[in-house]
Design a protein around this motif. Structure first.
Motif, PDB file in Angstrom:
ATOM      1  N   UNK A 133      -6.102 -18.325 -52.075  1.00  0.00           N
ATOM      2  CA  UNK A 133      -4.814 -18.915 -51.717  1.00  0.00           C
ATOM      3  C   UNK A 133      -3.877 -17.897 -51.098  1.00  0.00           C
ATOM      4  N   UNK A 134      -4.070 -16.634 -51.410  1.00  0.00           N
ATOM      5  CA  UNK A 134      -3.208 -15.585 -50.866  1.00  0.00           C
ATOM      6  C   UNK A 134      -4.091 -14.550 -50.191  1.00  0.00           C
ATOM      7  N   UNK A 135      -3.905 -14.364 -48.897  1.00  0.00           N
ATOM      8  CA  UNK A 135      -4.674 -13.375 -48.154  1.00  0.00           C
ATOM      9  C   UNK A 135      -3.735 -12.576 -47.271  1.00  0.00           C
ATOM     10  N   UNK A 136      -3.985 -11.289 -47.180  1.00  0.00           N
ATOM     11  CA  UNK A 136      -3.213 -10.433 -46.279  1.00  0.00           C
ATOM     12  C   UNK A 136      -3.849 -10.464 -44.902  1.00  0.00           C
ATOM     13  N   UNK A 137      -3.039 -10.646 -43.904  1.00  0.00           N
ATOM     14  CA  UNK A 137      -3.517 -10.655 -42.519  1.00  0.00           C
ATOM     15  C   UNK A 137      -2.896  -9.491 -41.766  1.00  0.00           C
ATOM     16  N   UNK A 138      -3.616  -9.011 -40.778  1.00  0.00           N
ATOM     17  CA  UNK A 138      -3.076  -7.971 -39.909  1.00  0.00           C
ATOM     18  C   UNK A 138      -2.674  -8.610 -38.582  1.00  0.00           C
ATOM     19  N   UNK A 139      -1.755  -7.969 -37.899  1.00  0.00           N
ATOM     20  CA  UNK A 139      -1.361  -8.413 -36.567  1.00  0.00           C
ATOM     21  C   UNK A 139      -2.350  -7.811 -35.571  1.00  0.00           C
ATOM     22  N   UNK A 140      -2.916  -8.654 -34.760  1.00  0.00           N
ATOM     23  CA  UNK A 140      -3.946  -8.224 -33.819  1.00  0.00           C
ATOM     24  C   UNK A 140      -3.331  -7.885 -32.472  1.00  0.00           C
ATOM     25  N   UNK A 141      -4.039  -7.071 -31.697  1.00  0.00           N
ATOM     26  CA  UNK A 141      -3.620  -6.824 -30.328  1.00  0.00           C
ATOM     27  C   UNK A 141      -4.801  -7.134 -29.410  1.00  0.00           C
ATOM     28  N   UNK A 142      -4.621  -6.945 -28.121  1.00  0.00           N
ATOM     29  CA  UNK A 142      -5.671  -7.298 -27.160  1.00  0.00           C
ATOM     30  C   UNK A 142      -6.988  -6.582 -27.433  1.00  0.00           C
ATOM     31  N   UNK A 143      -6.913  -5.368 -27.998  1.00  0.00           N
ATOM     32  CA  UNK A 143      -8.131  -4.596 -28.238  1.00  0.00           C
ATOM     33  C   UNK A 143      -8.959  -5.164 -29.389  1.00  0.00           C
ATOM     34  N   UNK A 144      -8.296  -5.721 -30.418  1.00  0.00           N
ATOM     35  CA  UNK A 144      -9.064  -6.167 -31.573  1.00  0.00           C
ATOM     36  C   UNK A 144      -9.034  -7.665 -31.821  1.00  0.00           C
ATOM     37  N   UNK A 145      -8.344  -8.442 -31.004  1.00  0.00           N
ATOM     38  CA  UNK A 145      -8.240  -9.884 -31.251  1.00  0.00           C
ATOM     39  C   UNK A 145      -9.570 -10.590 -31.076  1.00  0.00           C
ATOM     40  N   UNK A 146     -10.405 -10.113 -30.149  1.00  0.00           N
ATOM     41  CA  UNK A 146     -11.702 -10.756 -29.934  1.00  0.00           C
ATOM     42  C   UNK A 146     -12.690 -10.405 -31.040  1.00  0.00           C
ATOM     43  N   UNK A 147     -12.430  -9.323 -31.785  1.00  0.00           N
ATOM     44  CA  UNK A 147     -13.308  -8.948 -32.879  1.00  0.00           C
ATOM     45  C   UNK A 147     -13.157  -9.853 -34.089  1.00  0.00           C
ATOM     46  N   UNK A 148     -12.017 -10.545 -34.178  1.00  0.00           N
ATOM     47  CA  UNK A 148     -11.783 -11.414 -35.322  1.00  0.00           C
ATOM     48  C   UNK A 148     -12.238 -12.819 -34.977  1.00  0.00           C
ATOM     49  N   UNK A 149     -13.183 -13.313 -35.757  1.00  0.00           N
ATOM     50  CA  UNK A 149     -13.706 -14.660 -35.567  1.00  0.00           C
ATOM     51  C   UNK A 149     -13.222 -15.519 -36.719  1.00  0.00           C
ATOM     52  N   UNK A 150     -12.604 -16.620 -36.369  1.00  0.00           N
ATOM     53  CA  UNK A 150     -12.059 -17.505 -37.390  1.00  0.00           C
ATOM     54  C   UNK A 150     -13.099 -18.522 -37.812  1.00  0.00           C
TER      55      UNK A 150
END
Length: 150
Positions: A133-150
């Protein structure tokens, strides 16, 4: 948040007419909801706007706590009536840097998360159907946004 030391537990109080009032305490997280039905019942029994009355009571908890720690004064009954009047009129009563509110379905969030790569992880976690229910998220930028798959 001016006037509140960052090393103390944070308590957030959010009121949304038609939904209810939420009291959120961090470290460890605890969330309490006072449902809309209960707030309206309280208002009817006390012949007042339930949301305004509960907002004033919550503000008093915060003011009394601050006064006890020497960072403010407690509220007298006239101040409480004034706070209730402001809440009833829809005034913003917050010491948060910002507070936003809207109605947005999980489907709508899923549709827009690809357009905001920076918040992609946070929006993904917001719409997860299983997991914590509680998860910490990081703010992504152009370099790492494609590495995160939802």
């Amino acid at each position: 948040m001016a006037g509140i030391k960052r090393d103390r537990d944070h308590i957030y109080i959010l009121g949304d007419r038609g939904v209810g009032i939420f009291l959120i305490k961090m470290s460890p997280i605890r969330i309490v909801r006072i449902p809309d039905k209960e707030v309206r019942r309280y208002g009817k029994e006390n012949k007042c706007d339930g949301y305004a009355a509960v907002a004033a009571l919550c503000w008093r908890v915060i003011a009394d706590h601050k006064a006890a720690h020497g960072v403010g004064t407690s509220l007298d009954p006239e101040n409480i009536v004034g706070i209730a009047s402001l809440a009833e009129a829809g005034a913003s009563l917050t010491n948060l840097e910002f507070a936003f509110g809207t109605n947005m379905s999980a489907t709508a969030i899923e549709a827009v998360r690809g357009k905001n790569l920076t918040l992609k992880m946070a929006l993904c976690y917001l719409t997860q159907r299983n997991g914590h229910n509680l998860q910490d998220a990081v703010l992504l930028d152009d370099r790492n946004s494609d590495d995160f798959v939802c």
